[in-house]
Design a protein around this motif. Structure first.
Motif, short mmCIF file in Angstrom:
data_model
loop_
_atom_site.label_atom_id
_atom_site.label_comp_id
_atom_site.label_asym_id
_atom_site.label_seq_id
_atom_site.Cartn_x
_atom_site.Cartn_y
_atom_site.Cartn_z
N PRO A 39 0.81 -1.22 0.00
CA PRO A 39 0.00 0.00 0.00
C PRO A 39 0.84 1.26 0.00
O PRO A 39 0.46 2.27 -0.57
CB PRO A 39 -0.83 -0.13 1.29
CG PRO A 39 -0.02 -1.03 2.17
CD PRO A 39 0.68 -1.98 1.24
N ARG A 40 2.01 1.21 0.63
CA ARG A 40 2.90 2.37 0.68
C ARG A 40 4.29 1.88 1.06
O ARG A 40 4.46 0.82 1.66
CB ARG A 40 2.41 3.40 1.69
CG ARG A 40 2.25 2.86 3.09
CD ARG A 40 1.62 3.84 4.03
NE ARG A 40 2.43 5.03 4.22
CZ ARG A 40 2.12 6.01 5.05
NH1 ARG A 40 0.98 5.93 5.74
NH2 ARG A 40 2.90 7.05 5.19
N ALA A 41 5.26 2.68 0.71
CA ALA A 41 6.64 2.34 1.05
C ALA A 41 6.92 2.72 2.50
O ALA A 41 6.33 3.67 3.02
CB ALA A 41 7.61 3.05 0.12
N PRO A 42 7.79 2.01 3.18
CA PRO A 42 8.14 2.39 4.56
C PRO A 42 8.85 3.74 4.58
O PRO A 42 9.52 4.12 3.61
CB PRO A 42 9.05 1.25 5.02
CG PRO A 42 9.61 0.66 3.76
CD PRO A 42 8.53 0.81 2.74
N GLU A 43 8.70 4.44 5.67
CA GLU A 43 9.29 5.77 5.80
C GLU A 43 10.39 5.82 6.85
O GLU A 43 11.29 6.65 6.75
CB GLU A 43 8.21 6.80 6.16
CG GLU A 43 7.10 6.92 5.12
CD GLU A 43 6.04 7.91 5.52
OE1 GLU A 43 6.19 8.53 6.60
OE2 GLU A 43 5.05 8.07 4.78
N LEU A 44 10.32 4.97 7.85
CA LEU A 44 11.26 5.06 8.96
C LEU A 44 11.70 3.66 9.38
O LEU A 44 10.87 2.76 9.50
CB LEU A 44 10.60 5.77 10.15
CG LEU A 44 11.49 6.07 11.36
CD1 LEU A 44 12.52 7.14 11.01
CD2 LEU A 44 10.64 6.54 12.55
#
Length: 357
Positions: free
Chosen positions: A22-27
């Motif tokens: 659904p989305r790429a990791p950010e942290l």
């Protein structure tokens, strides 16, 4: 898990990989960064680079460690981020509050007495635990009001030594191998009862004076509760008086009851040694004990001759062997598997790892 699932189009979305993500990791949070050392650290460093390459975007990394020297350069090597893009956050000298004290003791086993070094550690554990406060429901109810703890950790660096120390300590405390009181072999209690007042006056001249333990309301006929923590045994028993442990317990476990730490033989690394020493004195105002038992031989001999370095240790600069041929060849295989996983994104769900096996 991350290493295998980068090429798995069924579960790769858990790490932001593939069309189902659904989305790429950010942290990315890396705890106890100092544990990523040697070839293992180099493998993790390449894994972080492969992950960012597949995501086609940089990740934000946060690393936590209390025992890391020149942290910026090490973290750059671990994550692949330019050193100029890394900010180090550490306490300033005016932000630290100094209180309490700690006691550090270096013991050397005596080979002339024909006693094994393990015996010195066992005697130390039996005595040090009885120099702490007797067990109370709360630390504030203890004799010292929490200045001295009520539990001892004993660390070793070898699983075989851990097992021998654990079972020998059980026997010294008058218990069988299951931890139950051994009434047949030790009806009065463990070996500590031989140090009771009135048994013999001659032993005081030889240094076997345990009257301090009795003045602290310790009954020398009482058997201590001994537990073990390793890869074989997880979790710490709340009723334990002495815990024999490997490196499995040196990080991530904060027990306010621990007032003493015993290290059997010279530590293999200063960072791990500091982590073990830090298991005691977790509450403000406590005065923890750190006892290290050394021998006259091998690596221990050098450590004993320079024992002052153990009292005020200097952490070495950590480096990662990223150019090691063993590591790079292995990572070349992993990168090939990652490439196959990308090519098979639209294939039926599955893992390239399973197909190749």
């Amino acid at each position: 898990m991350l290493n295998r699932r980068l090429s798995d189009n069924q579960l790769g979305h858990l790490f932001g990989v593939g069309k189902n993500a659904p989305r790429a990791p950010e942290l990315v949070l890396l705890d106890e960064v100092h544990t990523y050392e040697g070839r293992h650290g180099a493998q993790v460093a390449y894994l972080m680079r492969r992950w960012q390459h597949i995501l086609e975007r940089p990740l934000r990394f946060v690393g936590l460690s209390a025992t890391l020297r020149e942290a910026t350069s090490f973290f750059s090597a671990l994550t692949g981020i330019w050193q100029s893009s890394i900010e180090e956050i550490s306490p300033k000298s005016d932000e630290l509050i100094y209180e309490g004290a700690e006691y550090m003791i270096a013991l050397r086993g005596d080979p002339v007495s024909r006693a094994a070094l393990l015996s010195t550690t066992i005697q130390s554990a039996m005595l040090v635990e009885r120099c702490l406060d007797p067990r109370t429901p709360r630390l504030s109810d203890s004799i010292s009001k929490g200045a001295f703890g009520q539990r001892t950790f004993v660390f070793t660096d070898d699983l075989d030594v851990t097992n021998r120390l654990y079972f020998n300590l059980l026997d010294a405390e008058g218990r069988d191998s299951f931890g139950r009181p051994n009434i047949r072999a030790a009806p009065v209690g463990g070996l500590a009862h031989l140090r009771r007042t009135g048994i013999s006056q001659l032993r005081y001249f030889a240094g076997q004076d345990w009257r301090t333990c009795e003045s602290l309301n310790h009954q020398l006929t009482t058997r201590l509760v001994i537990e073990r923590v390793s890869s074989q045994d997880r979790g710490v028993n709340a009723a334990a008086d002495i815990v024999v442990a490997t490196a499995a317990l040196e990080v991530g476990f904060d027990d306010p009851m621990v007032g003493a730490v015993i290290q059997h033989k010279a530590p293999r690394g200063m960072a791990g040694y500091l982590q073990r020493k830090g298991r005691a004195g977790r509450t403000r105002g406590m005065r923890p004990w750190m006892v290290i038992v050394l021998s006259d031989y091998g690596r221990d001999r050098s450590a004993y001759q320079n024992y002052d370095l153990l009292f005020d240790p200097e952490l070495p600069v950590r480096t990662l062997p990223l150019r090691n041929r063993y590591v790079t060849r292995m990572q070349a295989v992993y990168a090939t598997i990652d490439c196959l996983g990308i090519k098979l994104q639209d294939a039926p769900t599955g893992s390239v790892w399973d197909d190749l096996s």
